[in-house]
Structures are given as C-alpha cells and as structure tokens.
Design a protein around this motif. Structure first.
Motif, PDB file in Angstrom:
ATOM      1  N   ASP A  29      -0.418  36.648  79.544  1.00 58.75           N
ATOM      2  CA  ASP A  29       0.551  35.642  79.122  1.00 58.75           C
ATOM      3  C   ASP A  29       0.728  35.705  77.613  1.00 58.75           C
ATOM      4  OD1 ASP A  29       1.047  34.193  81.664  1.00 58.75           O
ATOM      5  OD2 ASP A  29      -1.113  33.860  81.535  1.00 58.75           O
ATOM      6  N   VAL A  30       1.960  35.490  77.165  1.00 58.67           N
ATOM      7  CA  VAL A  30       2.256  35.423  75.738  1.00 58.67           C
ATOM      8  C   VAL A  30       1.935  34.006  75.273  1.00 58.67           C
ATOM      9  CG1 VAL A  30       4.068  35.584  73.988  1.00 58.67           C
ATOM     10  CG2 VAL A  30       4.022  37.193  75.902  1.00 58.67           C
ATOM     11  N   LEU A  31       1.273  33.895  74.129  1.00 64.82           N
ATOM     12  CA  LEU A  31       0.901  32.598  73.574  1.00 64.82           C
ATOM     13  C   LEU A  31       1.821  32.235  72.417  1.00 64.82           C
ATOM     14  CD1 LEU A  31      -2.957  33.173  73.400  1.00 64.82           C
ATOM     15  CD2 LEU A  31      -1.678  32.061  75.225  1.00 64.82           C
ATOM     16  N   GLY A  32       2.222  30.991  72.331  1.00 60.08           N
ATOM     17  CA  GLY A  32       2.992  30.520  71.182  1.00 60.08           C
ATOM     18  C   GLY A  32       4.394  31.096  71.131  1.00 60.08           C
ATOM     19  N   HIS A  33       5.022  30.890  69.986  1.00 60.22           N
ATOM     20  CA  HIS A  33       6.410  31.325  69.810  1.00 60.22           C
ATOM     21  C   HIS A  33       6.549  32.238  68.599  1.00 60.22           C
ATOM     22  CE1 HIS A  33       7.557  28.442  72.825  1.00 60.22           C
ATOM     23  NE2 HIS A  33       6.864  27.514  72.184  1.00 60.22           N
ATOM     24  N   GLY A  34       5.536  33.033  68.320  1.00 59.22           N
ATOM     25  CA  GLY A  34       5.572  33.939  67.165  1.00 59.22           C
ATOM     26  C   GLY A  34       6.434  35.151  67.451  1.00 59.22           C
ATOM     27  N   HIS A  35       5.851  36.308  67.343  1.00 59.39           N
ATOM     28  CA  HIS A  35       6.559  37.566  67.577  1.00 59.39           C
ATOM     29  C   HIS A  35       6.916  37.714  69.054  1.00 59.39           C
ATOM     30  CE1 HIS A  35       5.469  39.066  63.583  1.00 59.39           C
ATOM     31  NE2 HIS A  35       4.290  38.516  63.786  1.00 59.39           N
ATOM     32  N   PRO A  36       8.036  38.369  69.376  1.00 64.68           N
ATOM     33  CA  PRO A  36       8.341  38.634  70.779  1.00 64.68           C
ATOM     34  C   PRO A  36       7.325  39.627  71.341  1.00 64.68           C
ATOM     35  CG  PRO A  36       9.933  39.715  69.342  1.00 64.68           C
ATOM     36  CD  PRO A  36       9.051  38.877  68.465  1.00 64.68           C
ATOM     37  N   PHE A  37       7.131  39.603  72.659  1.00 63.45           N
ATOM     38  CA  PHE A  37       6.160  40.478  73.304  1.00 63.45           C
ATOM     39  C   PHE A  37       6.570  41.937  73.151  1.00 63.45           C
ATOM     40  CE2 PHE A  37       4.717  42.987  76.924  1.00 63.45           C
ATOM     41  CZ  PHE A  37       3.352  42.817  76.796  1.00 63.45           C
ATOM     42  N   GLU A  38       5.618  42.748  72.737  1.00 58.46           N
ATOM     43  CA  GLU A  38       5.795  44.196  72.690  1.00 58.46           C
ATOM     44  C   GLU A  38       4.409  44.811  72.781  1.00 58.46           C
ATOM     45  OE1 GLU A  38       7.746  47.762  69.982  1.00 58.46           O
ATOM     46  OE2 GLU A  38       7.819  45.692  69.266  1.00 58.46           O
ATOM     47  N   TRP A  39       4.245  45.788  73.677  1.00 61.42           N
ATOM     48  CA  TRP A  39       2.941  46.413  73.891  1.00 61.42           C
ATOM     49  C   TRP A  39       3.114  47.921  73.860  1.00 61.42           C
ATOM     50  CZ3 TRP A  39       0.750  48.031  79.074  1.00 61.42           C
ATOM     51  CH2 TRP A  39      -0.594  48.383  78.975  1.00 61.42           C
ATOM     52  N   ARG A  40       2.273  48.565  73.081  1.00 58.42           N
ATOM     53  CA  ARG A  40       2.203  50.026  73.042  1.00 58.42           C
ATOM     54  C   ARG A  40       0.776  50.404  73.392  1.00 58.42           C
ATOM     55  NH1 ARG A  40       6.243  52.485  69.474  1.00 58.42           N
ATOM     56  NH2 ARG A  40       7.520  50.809  68.629  1.00 58.42           N
ATOM     57  N   ALA A  41       0.622  51.388  74.251  1.00 56.79           N
ATOM     58  CA  ALA A  41      -0.726  51.817  74.626  1.00 56.79           C
ATOM     59  C   ALA A  41      -0.709  53.295  74.978  1.00 56.79           C
ATOM     60  CB  ALA A  41      -1.245  51.013  75.811  1.00 56.79           C
ATOM     61  N   THR A  42      -1.816  53.923  74.706  1.00 51.37           N
ATOM     62  CA  THR A  42      -2.021  55.308  75.106  1.00 51.37           C
ATOM     63  C   THR A  42      -3.265  55.344  75.976  1.00 51.37           C
ATOM     64  OG1 THR A  42      -1.084  56.069  73.022  1.00 51.37           O
ATOM     65  CG2 THR A  42      -2.358  57.665  74.287  1.00 51.37           C
ATOM     66  N   PRO A  43      -3.086  55.458  77.290  1.00 52.39           N
ATOM     67  CA  PRO A  43      -4.250  55.557  78.175  1.00 52.39           C
ATOM     68  C   PRO A  43      -4.718  57.007  78.274  1.00 52.39           C
ATOM     69  CG  PRO A  43      -2.253  55.418  79.470  1.00 52.39           C
ATOM     70  CD  PRO A  43      -1.836  55.372  78.023  1.00 52.39           C
ATOM     71  N   VAL A  44      -5.997  57.205  78.173  1.00 50.80           N
ATOM     72  CA  VAL A  44      -6.585  58.526  78.371  1.00 50.80           C
ATOM     73  C   VAL A  44      -7.484  58.407  79.591  1.00 50.80           C
ATOM     74  CG1 VAL A  44      -7.983  60.366  77.381  1.00 50.80           C
ATOM     75  CG2 VAL A  44      -6.510  58.982  75.895  1.00 50.80           C
ATOM     76  N   ASP A  45      -7.033  58.958  80.699  1.00 51.75           N
ATOM     77  CA  ASP A  45      -7.745  58.851  81.965  1.00 51.75           C
ATOM     78  C   ASP A  45      -8.626  60.081  82.125  1.00 51.75           C
ATOM     79  OD1 ASP A  45      -8.655  58.545  84.524  1.00 51.75           O
ATOM     80  OD2 ASP A  45      -6.677  58.342  85.437  1.00 51.75           O
ATOM     81  N   MET A  46      -9.936  59.855  82.155  1.00 50.53           N
ATOM     82  CA  MET A  46     -10.898  60.950  82.315  1.00 50.53           C
ATOM     83  C   MET A  46     -11.679  60.730  83.604  1.00 50.53           C
ATOM     84  SD  MET A  46     -12.173  61.238  78.354  1.00 50.53           S
ATOM     85  CE  MET A  46     -12.351  59.480  78.097  1.00 50.53           C
ATOM     86  N   GLY A  47     -10.967  60.448  84.689  1.00 52.71           N
ATOM     87  CA  GLY A  47     -11.633  60.195  85.964  1.00 52.71           C
ATOM     88  C   GLY A  47     -12.255  58.817  85.979  1.00 52.71           C
ATOM     89  N   PRO A  48     -13.583  58.745  85.998  1.00 48.62           N
ATOM     90  CA  PRO A  48     -14.237  57.441  86.073  1.00 48.62           C
ATOM     91  C   PRO A  48     -14.226  56.675  84.747  1.00 48.62           C
ATOM     92  CG  PRO A  48     -15.871  59.174  85.975  1.00 48.62           C
ATOM     93  CD  PRO A  48     -14.534  59.843  86.079  1.00 48.62           C
ATOM     94  N   VAL A  49     -13.760  57.312  83.691  1.00 45.98           N
ATOM     95  CA  VAL A  49     -13.711  56.674  82.375  1.00 45.98           C
ATOM     96  C   VAL A  49     -12.263  56.650  81.891  1.00 45.98           C
ATOM     97  CG1 VAL A  49     -14.484  56.821  79.967  1.00 45.98           C
ATOM     98  CG2 VAL A  49     -16.033  57.499  81.810  1.00 45.98           C
ATOM     99  N   THR A  50     -11.818  55.477  81.423  1.00 47.72           N
ATOM    100  CA  THR A  50     -10.473  55.346  80.868  1.00 47.72           C
ATOM    101  C   THR A  50     -10.587  54.754  79.478  1.00 47.72           C
ATOM    102  OG1 THR A  50      -9.574  54.938  83.065  1.00 47.72           O
ATOM    103  CG2 THR A  50      -8.178  54.366  81.207  1.00 47.72           C
TER     104      THR A  50
END
Length: 199
Positions: A29-50
């Motif tokens: 959930d987004v909290l408050g009324h500050g910056h608009p929601f924006e998410w950047r992520a780089t997932p590195v999937d190594m099998g049982p470890v992410t």
C-alpha cells in the motif's frame, strides 16, 4: 552472464503481484500523499536464492507472511521492519533486518528509498543445514532480528560446531555458489580468528 531484467512500474497492482510471487502472501500500500507510486527493481533469480535490488519513489508499506528467509538492507532512504511486536530501523550501511519464513512482518519506507533484499527458499536452506550438521531441522529457524552490518558479511556458527569441518564446508559452499555469478570473492576475517583463516 545475462543481464537481469529491470522491472519498472507505476501500477501498484502489478507490483503487488510480482512481490507476492517472490516473498509470499504480502500486500503493498502507498502511504500518505507524497510522491506518486513508482517501483524499479532488478530481480536476480539463482534458483533457491533471489536477490532484489530496488528503488521506490514513494512511501510504501508491505505487510504479510514471507515464504522464505529474508534479509533486508537499505542503500538509501528510511526503511523500517516490524514483526511480532518488535521493530527495527534498516539503516544504510549500519543495520539490516533478518526474518524467518512464516513470520508476520511489515516493511515500510518513509519517502524515496533504495534497498536490497535477499530471499532464500526455506526448504533449500533447511535441507542444506541438515546435510551440513546432521541435525534434523524442525520448522523454520527463528530469525526475527535487527542485525548490524558494520562488521561486514560472514558466517556465524553455533559454538557446538566450532573447530570442526563445518566452517570450511560452509565457506566452500558459499564460494561454489558465488563463483557461478562473479569472478572474485573477498573474505573479511578478524585478525585473531585463526579457525576462519585456516578454513
């Protein structure tokens, strides 16, 4: 090595779906009324470890039950983790949060932040520990704590296993896994820690 994909979204529903696939039963959930929601992520999937490297542009709260062992670190900004009545600040370069699977948890950010999350599949970690120690693991190991990060990463074995083959074997397993993704590894070992230096 292939470059991991970049996830970039302003769609909170899409972010919720991706987060639940990695971490388990979580809401975002987004909290408050500050910056608009924006998410950047780089997932590195190594099998049982992410490994997730991410950035959030707004104040966000994640709540739920994780499915794996989770270590949360901050690169910038203010993050907070809470579980079972306890809470900890995740401070860039100083403190991380370590949580067990099945723990009802909450992570929140106060404004923009960059973070790293390491998730290890519970069955995988428990099977490796059983094979390493010969001791049956009954249920998840209890990790719900704030951890200092100023001393650097490392392995910490219960005194029961000091001086045996476990330290060397643990380092061998870490190196074997690490060299699948990187060309070099640096161990930071205290000058008086002769057992770890030998291992």
């Amino acid at each position: 090595l292939e470059r991991p994909p970049l996830i970039h979204t302003r769609d909170l529903e899409m972010a919720r779906e991706l987060l639940s696939k990695v971490y388990g039963d979580l809401t975002a959930d987004v909290l408050g009324h500050g910056h608009p929601f924006e998410w950047r992520a780089t997932p590195v999937d190594m099998g049982p470890v992410t490994l997730f490297s991410g950035a959030i542009a707004s104040s966000v709260c994640l709540r739920g039950v994780t499915s794996g062992y989770t270590v949360s670190l901050a690169a910038s900004g203010s993050l907070r983790a809470a579980w079972s009545g306890d809470a900890a600040e995740i401070v860039p370069g100083l403190r991380a949060a370590v949580l067990s699977p099945g723990a009802r948890s909450e992570w929140s950010t106060a404004g923009p932040s960059r973070h790293f999350t390491l998730r290890v599949d519970a069955r995988y970690l428990e099977a490796q520990l059983e094979a390493l120690t010969g001791v049956a693991i009954r249920g998840p190991l209890a990790f719900s704590m704030s951890m200092p990060t100023t001393d650097g990463p490392g392995t910490f074995l219960a005194r029961l296993y000091w001086g045996g083959v476990y330290n060397g074997e643990m380092k061998r397993l870490m190196l074997e896994h690490a060299f699948q993704a990187v060309d070099s590894v640096i161990f930071v070992i205290g000058p008086d820690n002769t057992r770890s230096r030998r291992a």
